[in-house]
Design a protein around this motif. Sequence first.
Motif, mmCIF file in Angstrom:
data_model
loop_
_atom_site.group_PDB
_atom_site.id
_atom_site.type_symbol
_atom_site.label_atom_id
_atom_site.label_comp_id
_atom_site.label_asym_id
_atom_site.label_seq_id
_atom_site.Cartn_x
_atom_site.Cartn_y
_atom_site.Cartn_z
ATOM 1 N N ASP A 298 0.819 -1.211 0.000
ATOM 2 C CA ASP A 298 0.000 0.000 0.000
ATOM 3 C C ASP A 298 0.856 1.267 0.000
ATOM 4 O OD1 ASP A 298 -2.319 -1.527 0.139
ATOM 5 O OD2 ASP A 298 -2.285 -1.586 2.316
ATOM 6 N N SER A 299 2.123 1.135 -0.317
ATOM 7 C CA SER A 299 3.059 2.245 -0.203
ATOM 8 C C SER A 299 2.837 3.306 -1.261
ATOM 9 C CB SER A 299 4.499 1.720 -0.323
ATOM 10 O OG SER A 299 4.780 0.771 0.672
ATOM 11 N N GLN A 300 3.378 4.489 -0.956
ATOM 12 C CA GLN A 300 3.404 5.552 -1.956
ATOM 13 C C GLN A 300 4.326 5.172 -3.106
ATOM 14 O OE1 GLN A 300 4.553 9.332 -0.364
ATOM 15 N NE2 GLN A 300 4.356 10.405 -2.300
ATOM 16 N N ILE A 301 5.449 4.527 -2.765
ATOM 17 C CA ILE A 301 6.339 3.961 -3.766
ATOM 18 C C ILE A 301 7.005 2.731 -3.174
ATOM 19 C CG2 ILE A 301 8.219 5.518 -3.062
ATOM 20 C CD1 ILE A 301 9.273 5.320 -5.940
ATOM 21 N N ALA A 302 7.135 1.672 -3.974
ATOM 22 C CA ALA A 302 7.801 0.448 -3.550
ATOM 23 C C ALA A 302 8.550 -0.133 -4.742
ATOM 24 C CB ALA A 302 6.790 -0.567 -3.009
ATOM 25 N N PHE A 303 9.783 -0.552 -4.490
ATOM 26 C CA PHE A 303 10.577 -1.171 -5.554
ATOM 27 C C PHE A 303 11.578 -2.129 -4.931
ATOM 28 C CE2 PHE A 303 12.593 2.778 -4.287
ATOM 29 C CZ PHE A 303 13.952 2.489 -4.206
ATOM 30 N N ALA A 304 12.150 -2.994 -5.756
ATOM 31 C CA ALA A 304 13.073 -4.004 -5.250
ATOM 32 C C ALA A 304 14.226 -4.197 -6.216
ATOM 33 C CB ALA A 304 12.351 -5.331 -5.023
ATOM 34 N N GLN A 305 15.439 -4.234 -5.672
ATOM 35 C CA GLN A 305 16.635 -4.580 -6.436
ATOM 36 C C GLN A 305 16.790 -6.095 -6.413
ATOM 37 O OE1 GLN A 305 19.607 -2.518 -4.147
ATOM 38 N NE2 GLN A 305 19.518 -0.683 -5.434
ATOM 39 N N PHE A 306 17.019 -6.681 -7.571
ATOM 40 C CA PHE A 306 17.205 -8.131 -7.653
ATOM 41 C C PHE A 306 18.556 -8.473 -8.277
ATOM 42 C CE2 PHE A 306 12.764 -8.656 -6.724
ATOM 43 C CZ PHE A 306 12.663 -9.958 -6.239
ATOM 44 N N ARG A 307 19.183 -9.494 -7.732
ATOM 45 C CA ARG A 307 20.340 -10.148 -8.355
ATOM 46 C C ARG A 307 19.958 -11.616 -8.487
ATOM 47 N NH1 ARG A 307 26.185 -9.841 -8.660
ATOM 48 N NH2 ARG A 307 27.059 -11.952 -8.787
ATOM 49 N N TYR B 107 17.742 -10.057 -2.949
ATOM 50 C CA TYR B 107 16.955 -8.858 -3.207
ATOM 51 C C TYR B 107 16.965 -7.909 -2.011
ATOM 52 C CZ TYR B 107 13.823 -12.180 -0.913
ATOM 53 O OH TYR B 107 13.297 -13.122 -0.059
ATOM 54 N N ARG B 108 16.754 -6.632 -2.332
ATOM 55 C CA ARG B 108 16.544 -5.587 -1.319
ATOM 56 C C ARG B 108 15.254 -4.881 -1.707
ATOM 57 N NH1 ARG B 108 21.431 -1.669 -1.006
ATOM 58 N NH2 ARG B 108 20.381 -0.969 0.878
ATOM 59 N N ILE B 109 14.326 -4.818 -0.785
ATOM 60 C CA ILE B 109 13.023 -4.202 -1.034
ATOM 61 C C ILE B 109 12.981 -2.849 -0.320
ATOM 62 C CG2 ILE B 109 10.530 -4.482 -0.806
ATOM 63 C CD1 ILE B 109 11.011 -7.509 -0.661
ATOM 64 N N PHE B 110 12.545 -1.821 -1.027
ATOM 65 C CA PHE B 110 12.456 -0.466 -0.491
ATOM 66 C C PHE B 110 11.022 0.027 -0.635
ATOM 67 C CE2 PHE B 110 16.688 -1.186 -2.087
ATOM 68 C CZ PHE B 110 17.534 -0.622 -1.140
ATOM 69 N N TRP B 111 10.528 0.739 0.365
ATOM 70 C CA TRP B 111 9.201 1.311 0.228
ATOM 71 C C TRP B 111 9.028 2.510 1.162
ATOM 72 C CZ3 TRP B 111 10.491 -2.849 3.052
ATOM 73 C CH2 TRP B 111 9.904 -3.065 4.299
ATOM 74 N N LYS B 112 8.087 3.385 0.775
ATOM 75 C CA LYS B 112 7.763 4.567 1.564
ATOM 76 C C LYS B 112 6.285 4.532 1.898
ATOM 77 C CE LYS B 112 7.286 9.582 1.583
ATOM 78 N NZ LYS B 112 5.876 9.461 2.059
ATOM 79 N N ARG B 113 5.985 4.674 3.153
ATOM 80 C CA ARG B 113 4.599 4.677 3.602
ATOM 81 C C ARG B 113 3.899 5.955 3.142
ATOM 82 N NH1 ARG B 113 2.078 5.942 8.908
ATOM 83 N NH2 ARG B 113 0.174 4.705 9.070
ATOM 84 N N GLN C 20 13.445 -0.499 4.414
ATOM 85 C CA GLN C 20 14.112 -1.422 3.506
ATOM 86 C C GLN C 20 14.200 -2.789 4.164
ATOM 87 O OE1 GLN C 20 18.384 -1.083 2.809
ATOM 88 N NE2 GLN C 20 18.543 0.426 4.458
ATOM 89 N N TYR C 21 14.344 -3.807 3.322
ATOM 90 C CA TYR C 21 14.399 -5.186 3.810
ATOM 91 C C TYR C 21 15.245 -5.997 2.836
ATOM 92 C CZ TYR C 21 12.836 -9.862 5.216
ATOM 93 O OH TYR C 21 12.792 -11.168 5.626
ATOM 94 N N MET C 22 16.098 -6.862 3.356
ATOM 95 C CA MET C 22 16.964 -7.699 2.520
ATOM 96 C C MET C 22 16.607 -9.164 2.693
ATOM 97 S SD MET C 22 20.677 -5.890 3.215
ATOM 98 C CE MET C 22 21.503 -7.043 2.098
ATOM 99 N N GLY C 23 16.767 -9.940 1.619
ATOM 100 C CA GLY C 23 16.505 -11.371 1.699
ATOM 101 C C GLY C 23 17.121 -12.104 0.521
ATOM 102 N N SER C 24 17.093 -13.405 0.555
ATOM 103 C CA SER C 24 17.584 -14.232 -0.548
ATOM 104 C C SER C 24 16.904 -15.595 -0.489
ATOM 105 C CB SER C 24 19.108 -14.390 -0.488
ATOM 106 O OG SER C 24 19.490 -15.101 0.680
ATOM 107 N N LYS C 25 16.774 -16.204 -1.651
ATOM 108 C CA LYS C 25 16.160 -17.523 -1.740
ATOM 109 C C LYS C 25 16.821 -18.308 -2.859
ATOM 110 C CE LYS C 25 11.606 -16.121 -0.038
ATOM 111 N NZ LYS C 25 11.793 -16.815 1.248
ATOM 112 N N ILE C 26 16.868 -19.635 -2.693
ATOM 113 C CA ILE C 26 17.276 -20.528 -3.769
ATOM 114 C C ILE C 26 16.044 -21.335 -4.160
ATOM 115 C CG2 ILE C 26 18.710 -22.491 -4.422
ATOM 116 C CD1 ILE C 26 20.892 -21.450 -2.644
ATOM 117 N N LEU C 27 15.618 -21.208 -5.405
ATOM 118 C CA LEU C 27 14.385 -21.826 -5.874
ATOM 119 C C LEU C 27 14.694 -22.935 -6.872
ATOM 120 C CD1 LEU C 27 12.437 -18.499 -6.491
ATOM 121 C CD2 LEU C 27 12.303 -19.964 -4.477
#
Length: 263
Positions: free
Chosen positions: A174-183, A233-239, A248-255
């Motif tokens: 529901d953010s004003q802006i949200a985006f995520a950096q992916f590697r 990934y790093r997820i960024f958002w502004k309320r 911001q929030y960082m995470g990683s997964k192996i799928l």
Amino acid sequence: MTRTFFNNRGITVIGATVAAAVLGVTAVTAGILIAYANRAKLRAEAKVSVIDNESALSEVVVARMLKALSPSVGEGTCLDSSNFSTEFNNGTSAVPFPDPSVAVTLVTTGTLFNNLNPAKLPDGAPAWFSTAAASCNQSPKVPAANSSAGVYLFCVRISRSAEAIAKSSTNFLDSQIAFAQFRVELSSQTLPHQQKVFGIPGPNNSTLPAIPCADWRDAAKTPRDQRQIKASYRIFWKRSSDNQGYYQYMGSKILNVAEMRGV
């Protein structure tokens, strides 16, 4: 000689002044503590919201990439700079987010702020958020050739239809802006853990950060049921309506590719 003056109730003027000062300091301190507590509560709620949705986001992003790496594109053909954007955002093949009101769109140069009015980062954003936004507001970086390491660097914008947004919510959707950096890196179940972390042997005694796309797509070298995707990934958002609500929030997964939906 010092004289002490009492009022009718026996309280000294000095005592009353000291008591008022103490009450004032106490009130200010209490206000600050309440403000910090409310801000901490918002941060905690925001973090919970992204944890609840990070798996869905990473799986949608990876699944869309794999759609473009499907046999229909051509065995051994990788996503390159000419087809990455087209294939990722392809409306007929793109895997949707579980919540149909949410759109996940690949960011290309200058498109990150398209859903904002005015189309720019809000004034007063902290430096770390502004730096991430500037880095993301660029075209994806993908392997130069099939023999190059299978590493993809890109950003996605997460937006929601206006009628579905809860204006007072801390949910990052529901953010004003949200985006995520992916590697995103091409990997395999057969790779030793050390190679997954530090890289794999490449040509001419080099070390590659991921399996070359040609080898990853070659069924003889990497069978489909052994193919994996490592997503960091790093997820960024502004309320919305909150000048201090930057997160911001960082995470990683192996799928495992064989377990991915829609591919």
